[in-house]
Enzyme design. Structure first.
Site, PDB file in Angstrom:
ATOM      1  N   HIS A  70       0.855  -1.180   0.000  1.00 56.28           N
ATOM      2  CA  HIS A  70       0.000   0.000   0.000  1.00 56.28           C
ATOM      3  C   HIS A  70       0.891   1.230   0.000  1.00 56.28           C
ATOM      4  CE1 HIS A  70      -3.573   2.382   0.813  1.00 56.28           C
ATOM      5  NE2 HIS A  70      -2.804   3.115   1.604  1.00 56.28           N
TER       6      HIS A  70
ATOM      7  N   ASP B 258     -15.063   3.044   7.452  1.00 60.16           N
ATOM      8  CA  ASP B 258     -14.074   3.963   6.874  1.00 60.16           C
ATOM      9  C   ASP B 258     -14.708   4.835   5.792  1.00 60.16           C
ATOM     10  OD1 ASP B 258     -11.276   4.922   6.668  1.00 60.16           O
ATOM     11  OD2 ASP B 258     -11.523   4.192   4.620  1.00 60.16           O
TER      12      ASP B 258
ATOM     13  N   ARG C 149     -14.299  13.150   7.441  1.00 58.39           N
ATOM     14  CA  ARG C 149     -12.990  13.767   7.725  1.00 58.39           C
ATOM     15  C   ARG C 149     -12.604  14.735   6.614  1.00 58.39           C
ATOM     16  NH1 ARG C 149      -9.294   8.955   7.865  1.00 58.39           N
ATOM     17  NH2 ARG C 149      -7.643  10.492   8.103  1.00 58.39           N
TER      18      ARG C 149
ATOM     19  N   SER D 271      -7.461   4.011   9.423  1.00 54.97           N
ATOM     20  CA  SER D 271      -8.180   3.951   8.149  1.00 54.97           C
ATOM     21  C   SER D 271      -7.459   3.006   7.183  1.00 54.97           C
ATOM     22  CB  SER D 271      -8.263   5.377   7.569  1.00 54.97           C
ATOM     23  OG  SER D 271      -8.571   5.370   6.208  1.00 54.97           O
TER      24      SER D 271
ATOM     25  N   LYS E 133      -8.455  -1.377   6.397  1.00 57.52           N
ATOM     26  CA  LYS E 133      -8.744  -1.900   5.049  1.00 57.52           C
ATOM     27  C   LYS E 133      -7.731  -2.972   4.646  1.00 57.52           C
ATOM     28  CE  LYS E 133      -8.940   2.378   3.738  1.00 57.52           C
ATOM     29  NZ  LYS E 133      -9.030   3.691   3.137  1.00 57.52           N
TER      30      LYS E 133
HETATM   31  N1  URA Z   1      -5.611   6.915   2.799  1.00 55.38           N
HETATM   32  C1  URA Z   1      -6.575   6.260   3.477  1.00 55.38           C
HETATM   33  O1  URA Z   1      -7.015   5.199   3.061  1.00 55.38           O
HETATM   34  N2  URA Z   1      -7.018   6.801   4.622  1.00 55.38           N
HETATM   35  C2  URA Z   1      -6.557   7.956   5.120  1.00 55.38           C
HETATM   36  O2  URA Z   1      -7.009   8.369   6.168  1.00 55.38           O
HETATM   37  C3  URA Z   1      -5.567   8.634   4.402  1.00 55.38           C
HETATM   38  C4  URA Z   1      -5.097   8.080   3.244  1.00 55.38           C
END
Ligand code: URA
Length: 415
Positions: free
Chosen positions: A82, A161, A168, A183, A187
């Site tokens: 990621h 999320d 947010r 967050s 995932k």
């Molecule tokens: N990417 C995400 O998936 N979440 C965040 O809070 C910031 C970047």
């Protein structure tokens, strides 16, 4: 327990209990707690932070808000990567086929771009016919067959999320290390891989502006991953300058294929180095640090095996491998140096904004992309130019306005 007392606790610098965290996540996802109270709580978290225990509990509660992907029917150690997002970041398109060519299964869920950071799904969709919305059975079958699938999330993964991130985004609470860490990691963990390599970006084109903040975020994510028994490796990379020479969806697909085909003149060393380092980290993780890891990564690049893997994935997902070259684009405009010198830096934030203005990125979730739009950085940071030299080309199917060309020129710091 009620939401008001939870907001008061966080406002007064108390650590929240696991029960309080579960209560507000569940209540928000069910619709029992309104946006305005969660906004107040998010701001209190943004200002007063969270302990590692709270961040873990938040991640856990977020994972439990939805489904967890079961990859156990795929043999072998499943490795995921990621990136926290950057300008010109096409690393996923290069490293996932490298790993697949080395025999490591990659079952990757990716996202779309928003704002100046591009998204792998948009890049893949710039290839004619390619589908990124795969049913879970097809996604798993492709990984079993070819060791690789890169797709959007179809399952109900971390619905908390989706709601929290949207809130947010409009309440000034994105830039909070515990909120970002929970967050991203919720995932990643819900996506089922055994090991995760995180490429945390820092610099003016990234969420984290300094390496120190990036390290704090990296450490927070590493702790969460390890607490969930995932192997973790954190890679930090500079996003003060865009990565590689091309920014834009199709342009980045073509550049990724150039890296995989060994056409090194058409790209730049920063991109090759980042891709090789991330691929080596992933391969080391999957093989318990095989001493030949780096050589094997370089071999599948040199032999063309990794490029063939990407093409196999494109075909399996319905894409046309002949459509992996640049199309003719209606407008191509040169950005010309107005003085001689060495390019000290290319402002990644500005270049990201130019790419959005050209149509390569989204301002809102509803924006329609021009897959052919983007920027070619003819000259990269560290290179010398004379007045009148072409620094970059801008590509778009819509008219390119003068102020966009001027902004691209301003991004170049020539001294
Ligand atoms: N990417 C995400 O998936 N979440 C965040 O809070 C910031 C970047």
């Amino acid at each position: 327990m009620n939401i008001l007392s939870i907001i008061e606790h966080k406002k007064n610098h108390h650590a929240l209990t696991n029960e309080e965290i579960e209560f507000f996540i569940q209540g928000y996802v069910n619709g029992d707690i309104p946006d305005y109270q969660i906004s107040a709580l998010l701001m209190a978290i943004r200002l007063n932070g969270m302990t590692p225990e709270e961040t873990f509990a938040l991640t856990d509660a977020m994972i439990k808000s939805g489904d967890v992907v079961d990859l156990s029917s795929i043999d072998g150690f499943k490795v995921d990567k990621h990136s926290t997002g950057g300008v010109g970041d096409k690393v996923t398109l290069v490293v996932t086929p490298i790993l697949a060519a080395l025999g490591v299964p990659v079952a990757k869920f990716s996202g779309r771009g928003l704002g100046i950071t591009g998204g792998t799904l948009d890049k893949l969709e710039s290839i004619k016919g390619l589908r990124v919305e795969l049913e879970m059975e097809e996604f798993i079958a492709n990984v079993q067959h070819a060791n690789i699938a890169v797709a959007g999330q179809t399952a109900n993964i971390v619905p908390a999320d989706k709601k929290l991130y949207a809130l947010r985004d409009v309440t000034g609470t994105v830039d909070s290390i515990p909120l970002i860490a929970a967050s991203i990691m919720s995932k990643k963990i819900a996506s089922g891989a055994d090991g995760i390599v995180l490429d945390v970006k820092y610099g003016n084109g990234a969420f984290m502006k300094t390496i120190e903040d990036a390290q704090q975020l990296g450490q927070a994510m590493e702790q969460i991953g390890e607490a969930f028994n995932r192997k973790m490796k954190i890679h930090y990379s500079d996003m003060n300058n865009p990565l590689g020479r091309f920014i834009g969806n199709k342009l980045e697909v073509v550049e990724a294929i150039d890296v995989l085909a060994g056409n090194v003149d058409k790209t730049s060393q920063d991109l090759i180095d980042t891709c090789v380092d991330v691929a080596v980290d992933m391969y080391n993780m999957a093989t318990n640090n095989k001493p030949t890891a780096r050589d094997e990564v370089l071999d599948v690049l040199r032999s063309g095996a990794a490029k063939e893997k990407l093409f196999e994935m494109i075909r399996l997902q319905g894409g046309d491998v002949n459509d992996t070259v640049m199309n003719d684009v209606a407008h191509k405009i040169a950005v010309v140096a107005n003085k001689a010198g060495v390019v000290q830096s290319i402002d990644a934030q500005q270049i990201g904004e130019v790419s959005v203005a050209l149509g390569a990125g989204r301002l809102t979730k509803e924006s329609v992309l021009d897959f052919d739009a983007g920027i070619e950085l003819v000259v990269k940071d560290g290179e010398r130019v004379a007045a009148g030299d072409v620094l970059a080309y801008l590509y778009a199917n819509n008219d390119i306005q003068e102020h966009i060309v001027a902004q691209a020129l301003r991004a170049y710091n020539v001294q």
